[in-house]
Design an enzyme around this catalytic site. Structure first.
Site, PDB file in Angstrom:
ATOM      1  N   THR A  60      44.866  39.571  30.355  1.00 38.00           N
ATOM      2  CA  THR A  60      45.564  40.756  30.862  1.00 38.00           C
ATOM      3  C   THR A  60      46.679  41.118  29.897  1.00 38.00           C
ATOM      4  O   THR A  60      47.321  40.229  29.344  1.00 38.00           O
ATOM      5  CB  THR A  60      46.161  40.526  32.277  1.00 38.00           C
ATOM      6  N   ARG A 116      36.456  46.547  39.656  1.00 36.25           N
ATOM      7  CA  ARG A 116      37.226  46.038  40.790  1.00 36.25           C
ATOM      8  C   ARG A 116      36.265  46.063  41.967  1.00 36.25           C
ATOM      9  O   ARG A 116      35.500  47.011  42.139  1.00 36.25           O
ATOM     10  CB  ARG A 116      38.462  46.908  41.008  1.00 36.25           C
ATOM     11  N   ASP A 135      51.461  38.390  32.946  1.00 34.29           N
ATOM     12  CA  ASP A 135      52.069  38.093  34.256  1.00 34.29           C
ATOM     13  C   ASP A 135      51.409  36.923  34.978  1.00 34.29           C
ATOM     14  O   ASP A 135      51.401  36.878  36.195  1.00 34.29           O
ATOM     15  CB  ASP A 135      52.025  39.353  35.139  1.00 34.29           C
ATOM     16  N   GLY A 146      41.570  44.395  35.223  1.00 40.85           N
ATOM     17  CA  GLY A 146      41.937  45.279  34.104  1.00 40.85           C
ATOM     18  C   GLY A 146      41.484  44.675  32.791  1.00 40.85           C
ATOM     19  O   GLY A 146      41.656  43.482  32.562  1.00 40.85           O
ATOM     20  N   ASP A 197      45.351  37.829  37.711  1.00 42.64           N
ATOM     21  CA  ASP A 197      45.521  36.968  38.893  1.00 42.64           C
ATOM     22  C   ASP A 197      44.551  37.295  40.025  1.00 42.64           C
ATOM     23  O   ASP A 197      44.123  36.396  40.754  1.00 42.64           O
ATOM     24  CB  ASP A 197      46.980  36.938  39.366  1.00 42.64           C
ATOM     25  N   ASP A 234      49.406  42.327  30.732  1.00 37.40           N
ATOM     26  CA  ASP A 234      50.703  42.297  31.415  1.00 37.40           C
ATOM     27  C   ASP A 234      51.504  41.006  31.202  1.00 37.40           C
ATOM     28  O   ASP A 234      52.695  40.972  31.494  1.00 37.40           O
ATOM     29  CB  ASP A 234      50.502  42.498  32.926  1.00 37.40           C
ATOM     30  N   ARG A 275      52.517  46.390  35.296  1.00 41.26           N
ATOM     31  CA  ARG A 275      52.492  46.222  36.765  1.00 41.26           C
ATOM     32  C   ARG A 275      53.851  45.731  37.250  1.00 41.26           C
ATOM     33  O   ARG A 275      54.860  46.351  36.964  1.00 41.26           O
ATOM     34  CB  ARG A 275      51.353  45.297  37.179  1.00 41.26           C
TER      35      ARG A 275
HETATM   36  P1  ADP Z   1      43.229  41.390  37.741  1.00 41.05           P
HETATM   37  O1  ADP Z   1      42.234  40.286  37.693  1.00 41.05           O
HETATM   38  O2  ADP Z   1      43.402  42.077  36.435  1.00 41.05           O
HETATM   39  O3  ADP Z   1      44.520  40.952  38.397  1.00 41.05           O
HETATM   40  P2  ADP Z   1      42.493  42.725  40.244  1.00 41.05           P
HETATM   41  O4  ADP Z   1      43.711  42.293  40.969  1.00 41.05           O
HETATM   42  O5  ADP Z   1      42.019  44.114  40.458  1.00 41.05           O
HETATM   43  O6  ADP Z   1      42.624  42.551  38.660  1.00 41.05           O
HETATM   44  O7  ADP Z   1      41.332  41.736  40.648  1.00 41.05           O
HETATM   45  C1  ADP Z   1      40.041  41.861  40.088  1.00 41.05           C
HETATM   46  C2  ADP Z   1      38.987  41.548  41.125  1.00 41.05           C
HETATM   47  O8  ADP Z   1      39.136  40.190  41.563  1.00 41.05           O
HETATM   48  C3  ADP Z   1      39.064  42.353  42.413  1.00 41.05           C
HETATM   49  O9  ADP Z   1      38.482  43.625  42.299  1.00 41.05           O
HETATM   50  C4  ADP Z   1      38.256  41.473  43.349  1.00 41.05           C
HETATM   51  O10 ADP Z   1      36.873  41.628  43.159  1.00 41.05           O
HETATM   52  C5  ADP Z   1      38.661  40.067  42.905  1.00 41.05           C
HETATM   53  N1  ADP Z   1      39.742  39.563  43.791  1.00 41.05           N
HETATM   54  C6  ADP Z   1      41.014  39.996  43.856  1.00 41.05           C
HETATM   55  N2  ADP Z   1      41.695  39.356  44.832  1.00 41.05           N
HETATM   56  C7  ADP Z   1      40.820  38.516  45.413  1.00 41.05           C
HETATM   57  C8  ADP Z   1      40.903  37.572  46.492  1.00 41.05           C
HETATM   58  N3  ADP Z   1      42.014  37.393  47.196  1.00 41.05           N
HETATM   59  N4  ADP Z   1      39.780  36.860  46.789  1.00 41.05           N
HETATM   60  C9  ADP Z   1      38.641  37.038  46.085  1.00 41.05           C
HETATM   61  N5  ADP Z   1      38.491  37.911  45.087  1.00 41.05           N
HETATM   62  C10 ADP Z   1      39.569  38.639  44.735  1.00 41.05           C
END
Ligand code: ADP
Length: 319
Positions: free
Chosen positions: A125, A72, A129, A11, A103, A127, A171
């Site tokens: 982010t 994403r 968080d 995000g 995260d 959030d 979230r």
């Molecule tokens: P944020 O970083 O804001 O928490 P997301 O949770 O959507 O957003 O994560 C962003 C991107 O990070 C995901 O679309 C994916 O490409 C990568 N990602 C998320 N989880 C994992 C994971 N367990 N291992 C590797 N890459 C990940």
């Protein structure tokens, strides 16, 4: 180290651009080249990577969103996807990567580091968080956006003697709701970290009306219940004229606050220092106005902690 990369992922958050600018300028200051990955991990897999110069990050410090774009990407959650990413980085001669995101993005950075490619995480982010930092980049700006909305809604709520339910983002974290609720003088704040009792909420509304209040503001974090659903419950249980406002994605946009710009500049610059010191697998943060860093794996294991003193205070002040 002669060449590093930077990407924004997940995000978007106001202040990400200020962080990208800091990474680029700090690296070039140390005679290190910088490459920007366009479109988060999806761009990394497809090799959408370009060289950034001092001028590439000119005129962006005040802009919301991210000039590097974000995405994403489920493929990056697989080992094959991650190895494709490492391959692309190596193809471009990049030796370390700064990942700005939440995260999920940190998990990607940790995965790359575990494949032998050093990454440093920067918390971006709205959030708030992420463990290992008191504030994430974008939280302060989002908060100010929410407070501005609450103030405006309060004007109309007073004129019509209405109860307003305002749903905010976050979230699974209640930081935006708690801080905005406190700063906006909300009567009730619902956050995922705390339980709520519907009867108690309605009792509180009735009591404040009895003491002459012309309106009520209830801030609901999206991680608890939808504002619309909560508004319906209030209508069912009381005779108050209730309206719902879901603030939505406006909370993610806008020009970053001074606080977020300074935070992003400090954290982005520190991330570059860590990469140049050969300390991959770290995540930067701020605590008591000092820039700190932790092992990214520890950050991902540690739950984000809400400031419960603030929660207690908000309850004491909204009697
Ligand atoms: P944020 O970083 O804001 O928490 P997301 O949770 O959507 O957003 O994560 C962003 C991107 O990070 C995901 O679309 C994916 O490409 C990568 N990602 C998320 N989880 C994992 C994971 N367990 N291992 C590797 N890459 C990940």
């Amino acid at each position: 180290m002669k060449r590093i990369g930077v990407l924004t992922s997940g995000g978007d958050a106001p202040g990400m651009n200020a962080a990208v600018r800091a990474v680029v300028r700090k690296a070039i200051y140390h005679d290190v080249e910088v490459y920007g990955v366009i479109g988060g991990y999806a761009g990394l897999i497809s090799g959408n990577i370009e060289k950034l110069e001092l001028g590439s990050v000119g005129d962006i410090i005040h802009r919301g969103g991210t000039v590097l774009l974000s995405a994403r990407c489920d493929e990056f959650k697989t080992k094959e996807g991650q190895l494709k990413g490492v391959e692309q980085l190596k193809k471009f001669g990049i030796e370390g990567l700064v990942v700005i995101g939440g995260d999920g993005s940190y998990r990607g950075a940790q995965a790359l580091t575990s494949h032998g490619f050093p990454c440093v995480g920067v918390p971006g982010t709205i959030d708030n968080d992420i463990a290992g930092t008191q504030y994430t980049i974008g939280f302060d700006t989002a908060l100010n956006t929410v407070i501005d909305a609450i103030d405006k809604i309060r004007d109309t709520a007073t004129s019509h003697e209405r109860t307003f339910v305002i749903e905010v983002m976050g979230r699974n974290a209640g930081d935006i709701a708690l801080w905005a609720g406190l700063a906006g003088g909300a009567e009730t704040i619902l956050i995922p970290e705390d339980h709520y009792d519907m009867n108690e909420v309605c009792e509180r509304l009735k009591k404040s009306k009895e003491r002459g209040k012309k309106h009520s503001i209830i801030v609901v974090a999206e991680g608890v219940i939808s504002g619309v659903e909560f508004g319906k419950k209030i209508k069912e249980m009381t005779d108050f004229d209730t309206r719902v406002s879901v603030l939505g994605h406006m909370q993610r946009g806008g020009s970053p606050s001074a606080f977020d710009r300074v935070l992003a500049s400090r954290l982005g610059a520190r991330a570059v220092e860590l990469i140049l010191e050969g300390k991959g697998g770290r995540a930067v943060g701020i605590r008591n106005n000092r820039v700190i860093d932790h092992d990214i794996a520890d950050i991902l294991e540690e739950p984000h902690s809400l400031d419960f003193n603030l929660l207690k205070l908000s309850k004491e002040l909204s009697i």
